[in-house]
Structure formats: C-alpha cells, structure tokens
Scaffold this motif. Structure first.
Motif, PDB file in Angstrom:
ATOM      1  N   ILE A   5      57.601  20.465  71.711  1.00 38.46           N
ATOM      2  CA  ILE A   5      57.480  21.920  71.573  1.00 38.46           C
ATOM      3  C   ILE A   5      57.909  22.233  70.143  1.00 38.46           C
ATOM      4  CG2 ILE A   5      58.126  24.201  72.476  1.00 38.46           C
ATOM      5  CD1 ILE A   5      56.895  22.442  74.634  1.00 38.46           C
ATOM      6  N   VAL A   6      56.941  22.634  69.318  1.00 29.95           N
ATOM      7  CA  VAL A   6      57.231  22.909  67.914  1.00 29.95           C
ATOM      8  C   VAL A   6      57.451  24.412  67.735  1.00 29.95           C
ATOM      9  CG1 VAL A   6      56.344  22.754  65.552  1.00 29.95           C
ATOM     10  CG2 VAL A   6      55.820  20.930  67.202  1.00 29.95           C
ATOM     11  N   GLY A   7      58.676  24.763  67.308  1.00 26.70           N
ATOM     12  CA  GLY A   7      59.076  26.175  67.293  1.00 26.70           C
ATOM     13  C   GLY A   7      59.854  26.484  68.557  1.00 26.70           C
ATOM     14  N   ALA A   8      60.613  25.500  69.008  1.00 27.53           N
ATOM     15  CA  ALA A   8      61.261  25.570  70.333  1.00 27.53           C
ATOM     16  C   ALA A   8      62.330  26.661  70.426  1.00 27.53           C
ATOM     17  CB  ALA A   8      61.899  24.219  70.668  1.00 27.53           C
ATOM     18  N   THR A   9      62.821  27.138  69.267  1.00 26.80           N
ATOM     19  CA  THR A   9      63.937  28.104  69.319  1.00 26.80           C
ATOM     20  C   THR A   9      63.472  29.556  69.207  1.00 26.80           C
ATOM     21  OG1 THR A   9      64.175  27.898  66.926  1.00 26.80           O
ATOM     22  CG2 THR A   9      65.548  26.440  68.312  1.00 26.80           C
ATOM     23  N   GLY A  10      62.167  29.760  68.986  1.00 20.69           N
ATOM     24  CA  GLY A  10      61.657  31.136  68.834  1.00 20.69           C
ATOM     25  C   GLY A  10      61.427  31.796  70.182  1.00 20.69           C
ATOM     26  N   LEU A  11      61.025  33.073  70.158  1.00 20.58           N
ATOM     27  CA  LEU A  11      60.760  33.821  71.400  1.00 20.58           C
ATOM     28  C   LEU A  11      59.697  33.103  72.227  1.00 20.58           C
ATOM     29  CD1 LEU A  11      60.494  37.711  70.833  1.00 20.58           C
ATOM     30  CD2 LEU A  11      62.231  36.420  72.108  1.00 20.58           C
ATOM     31  N   SER A  69      54.342  26.801  68.288  1.00 20.34           N
ATOM     32  CA  SER A  69      54.478  28.243  68.062  1.00 20.34           C
ATOM     33  C   SER A  69      55.434  28.384  66.884  1.00 20.34           C
ATOM     34  CB  SER A  69      55.027  28.967  69.283  1.00 20.34           C
ATOM     35  OG  SER A  69      55.076  30.354  68.967  1.00 20.34           O
ATOM     36  N   ALA A  70      54.882  28.089  65.698  1.00 17.76           N
ATOM     37  CA  ALA A  70      55.760  27.974  64.520  1.00 17.76           C
ATOM     38  C   ALA A  70      55.150  28.658  63.305  1.00 17.76           C
ATOM     39  CB  ALA A  70      56.015  26.504  64.231  1.00 17.76           C
ATOM     40  N   GLY A  71      54.165  29.520  63.550  1.00 17.05           N
ATOM     41  CA  GLY A  71      53.547  30.234  62.429  1.00 17.05           C
ATOM     42  C   GLY A  71      52.364  29.485  61.828  1.00 17.05           C
ATOM     43  N   GLY A  72      51.509  30.260  61.184  1.00 20.21           N
ATOM     44  CA  GLY A  72      50.250  29.709  60.693  1.00 20.21           C
ATOM     45  C   GLY A  72      50.409  28.646  59.617  1.00 20.21           C
ATOM     46  N   ASP A  91      47.877  25.050  69.623  1.00 20.58           N
ATOM     47  CA  ASP A  91      48.521  25.886  68.602  1.00 20.58           C
ATOM     48  C   ASP A  91      48.437  27.370  68.931  1.00 20.58           C
ATOM     49  OD1 ASP A  91      47.713  26.975  65.304  1.00 20.58           O
ATOM     50  OD2 ASP A  91      49.683  26.726  66.208  1.00 20.58           O
ATOM     51  N   ASN A  92      49.573  28.033  68.932  1.00 23.01           N
ATOM     52  CA  ASN A  92      49.634  29.472  69.234  1.00 23.01           C
ATOM     53  C   ASN A  92      49.363  30.340  68.014  1.00 23.01           C
ATOM     54  OD1 ASN A  92      50.567  30.632  71.972  1.00 23.01           O
ATOM     55  ND2 ASN A  92      51.635  28.687  71.820  1.00 23.01           N
ATOM     56  N   SER A  93      49.327  29.742  66.821  1.00 23.44           N
ATOM     57  CA  SER A  93      49.128  30.615  65.629  1.00 23.44           C
ATOM     58  C   SER A  93      47.648  30.915  65.458  1.00 23.44           C
ATOM     59  CB  SER A  93      49.647  29.894  64.384  1.00 23.44           C
ATOM     60  OG  SER A  93      48.634  29.018  63.883  1.00 23.44           O
ATOM     61  N   SER A  94      47.340  31.747  64.462  1.00 27.88           N
ATOM     62  CA  SER A  94      45.932  32.108  64.207  1.00 27.88           C
ATOM     63  C   SER A  94      45.268  31.102  63.268  1.00 27.88           C
ATOM     64  CB  SER A  94      45.874  33.513  63.576  1.00 27.88           C
ATOM     65  OG  SER A  94      46.631  33.531  62.387  1.00 27.88           O
ATOM     66  N   ALA A  95      46.024  30.096  62.843  1.00 30.44           N
ATOM     67  CA  ALA A  95      45.552  29.183  61.790  1.00 30.44           C
ATOM     68  C   ALA A  95      44.201  28.552  62.072  1.00 30.44           C
ATOM     69  CB  ALA A  95      46.595  28.099  61.546  1.00 30.44           C
TER      70      ALA A  95
END
Ligand code: 2RA
Length: 329
Positions: A5-11, A69-72, A91-95
C-alpha cells in the motif's frame, strides 16, 4: 500474495487498509509504504505491527500488487518501476487515467477488459466512479446522449488538512487555510485548478473519464464541481438524456438490481441518499428519481457515495480482488 500500500498513512491509504480488512482480502505479506519522513514509523494492522518502508525498498521487495494513493508525481515516477519489477499497480491518482495504453476501471463496469499484461491500472476520480456506476446499467438499456452533473463534494476529497480547516473554522480555532476561502458555512465552486476553458481540472476529469469508461466519445458531458463542508461523501445532481425513452419504474428496478447500487427513493417519507448515511459504506446510493419534464427521454437523479470508499479505496481493492480471482496477477 505480497501486497503493498503506497501512501499508507494518508486518508485514502488508511481507508484502503480498512477495506482490505473488511473485505478479507488475502495476503501473505503486507508492505506499508510512505514518504521518507514516515519511514521507520510503526503502524499496526490486523494485530500485527508493521514498519513503514520507503519506495526503493518496496520496489526491491517485488510485491504482486501495489495499491497507490500517493499523488500524481509519485505515481508517474514509481508506478513504472514497480511494473518493471513485475508488480501490478492500481493507482488512485490521475497520473495514468487518460493514458491510452492504461485501463480506467470500475470493476462492475469494465474489469472484464483487464488482461495479464495490464501492469498499471488507473482508479477513476471519486466523483466519476459513483456517477458511472449508477449510469452504466441505464446506458446499456437506453443509451446516454448527454449528462449534466453538479457535485457537492466532501472536504475529505482534498485530504486531512482540509478536514482540519473545516473543523478549526467550526470550533473557532485558527489554523492553516487549504482552500482560498473559508469552507465552513460556505461552498466553493472550485475543485482543483481552473483551465483555459473556464472549467476546473475536477470538472474536466468527470467529462473525460466518463467517456473513456463507457468507451463512447459521443456521450456529451458537462460538469460543475463544488466543495461543501461535509465529511461523509460526495453528492451529485445528475440530469441524463437518453436516446430511448424510459419507464421510471423500470429505471428503479434496473438500478435496484445493479451490484453496488442501493436505491433510496421515498421522498414522501423523507427517504433519499445523504452523505451522513453513506459514510463508511461501500455502495453508491441513488434517489430523487424523476423525469425531467422540460425535455424528452431525460431523467434526474441524486447520487451519493463515500468518496474514500467506493470513490477510492473500495474500488481499488475490488480491482485487486478481481486480478486475484481471474489469475491476472
Ligand atoms: C476531490 N475528487 O474530491 C477530488 C480528489 N479526491 O478533491
């Protein structure tokens, strides 16, 4: 199954872990990945303590699936590195969403298009997911010509700092301003940046992603996306024109039979979807169904979903589960 899980600490990352647990997604090893400033911190999950690792170490560990979920910018730089190592990235970003070589997936609609060589899979924008999930069965039946959507989006879509701004304003405390204006007791017709054509990036995401997910550029879409001071989820007022006429009872029956959709439509008894009731739910809730009496073949709908759940974490975990169930990973 090695899951990262990349970005594991974000919302959203936190929500992904919750959904992994709730959906009993099976894994043998879990890698919790975050930015350098969080590396080494501990995070407990399912009664086990995990040490947060950095991206380089995570790639070297060659996870089977990495949910990002770590930004584009992080996705653009690191998703290809994971893919090269044999990992399937969701990937959850819009990239990657509008990249013609990448699939943009809402499992109930188009997971069947996924193939073994899909190594980077894009999760659509939260406000797009809830709308297309409700519209897909109606598109199949009546053929969508045009969609006019206005959204009423939760501050959780911006992230923790935005929630803090709203709560600080509500309790009269000073704090950082994430938005250009106060958000409590206010609404902002401004989500993401304004484009040359006067639309915001969020509005253009809804327009472009909807066409891509339906695989139909002829569908006309226009959107106004608005931030409102709520937490439970995004709400959308949708006006949809079909090629064919429809029967309202049949629309209700079709929607009620759609996996992931719940019809809440009994205005006489004050029953309609609301974000306060959608919070922490995986479903998309639809109500206020009524014919647009100003033009033929046109329906008005009210669509509500928890943007951190079906709008992000749940959709991503469902994609991961589909990959496992269909031996695509
Ligand atoms: C928002 N849909 O609500 C965008 C990104 N999560 O801010």
């Amino acid at each position: 199954m090695k899951l990262a899980i990349v970005g594991a600490t974000g919302l959203v990352g936190t929500e992904i872990l919750e959904v992994v647990d709730l959906h009993k997604f099976k894994f043998d090893e879990l890698l919790l990945v975050a930015s350098e400033r969080s590396v080494g911190n501990k995070l407990s999950f399912q009664g086990k303590e995990h040490t947060i690792i950095g991206l380089k170490e995570a790639v070297a560990a060659k996870p089977d699936i990495a949910i990002f979920s770590a930004g584009g910018s992080t996705s653009l730089e690191w998703a290809p590195k994971f893919a090269e190592a044999g990992t399937v990235v969701v990937d959850n970003s819009s990239a990657w969403r509008m990249d013609p070589t990448k699939k943009l997936v809402v499992p109930e609609i188009n997971a069947k298009d996924l193939r073994i060589d899909d190594r980077i899979i894009a999760n659509p924008n939260c406000s797009t997911i809830q709308m297309v999930l409700a519209l897909a069965p109606l598109h199949d039946k009546y053929g969508i010509k045009r969609i006019v959507v206005s959204t009423y989006q939760s501050v959780t879509g911006t992230g923790k700092a935005a929630v803090d701004q709203m709560m600080n304003e509500r309790s009269g405390k000073d704090g950082d301003m994430v938005y250009p204006h106060k958000i409590d007791l206010n609404v902002l017709p401004h989500i993401d940046v304004f484009q040359e054509n006067g639309y915001t990036k969020e509005e253009m995401k809804m327009i472009k992603e909807t066409k891509k997910i339906f695989g139909d550029d002829s569908i006309q879409v226009t959107a106004t996306t608005v931030r409102i001071p709520v937490m439970g989820g995004h709400s959308e007022s949708v006006n949809v024109e079909f090629s064919e006429d429809f029967d309202l009872d049949e629309v209700r029956t079709v929607l009620s039979g759609t996996p992931g959709v719940v019809v809440q439509d009994d205005p006489a008894n004050n029953v309609y979807p609301m974000p306060i009731n959608a919070h922490k739910r995986d479903e998309v809730f639809v109500g206020r169904l009524r014919r647009d009496e100003s033009q033929p073949n046109t329906l008005n709908m009210w669509i509500v979903a928890d943007n951190l759940r079906k709008g992000a974490a749940t959709n991503a975990v469902q994609i991961a589960q589909y990959l496992v169930d269909h031996s695509l990973v």
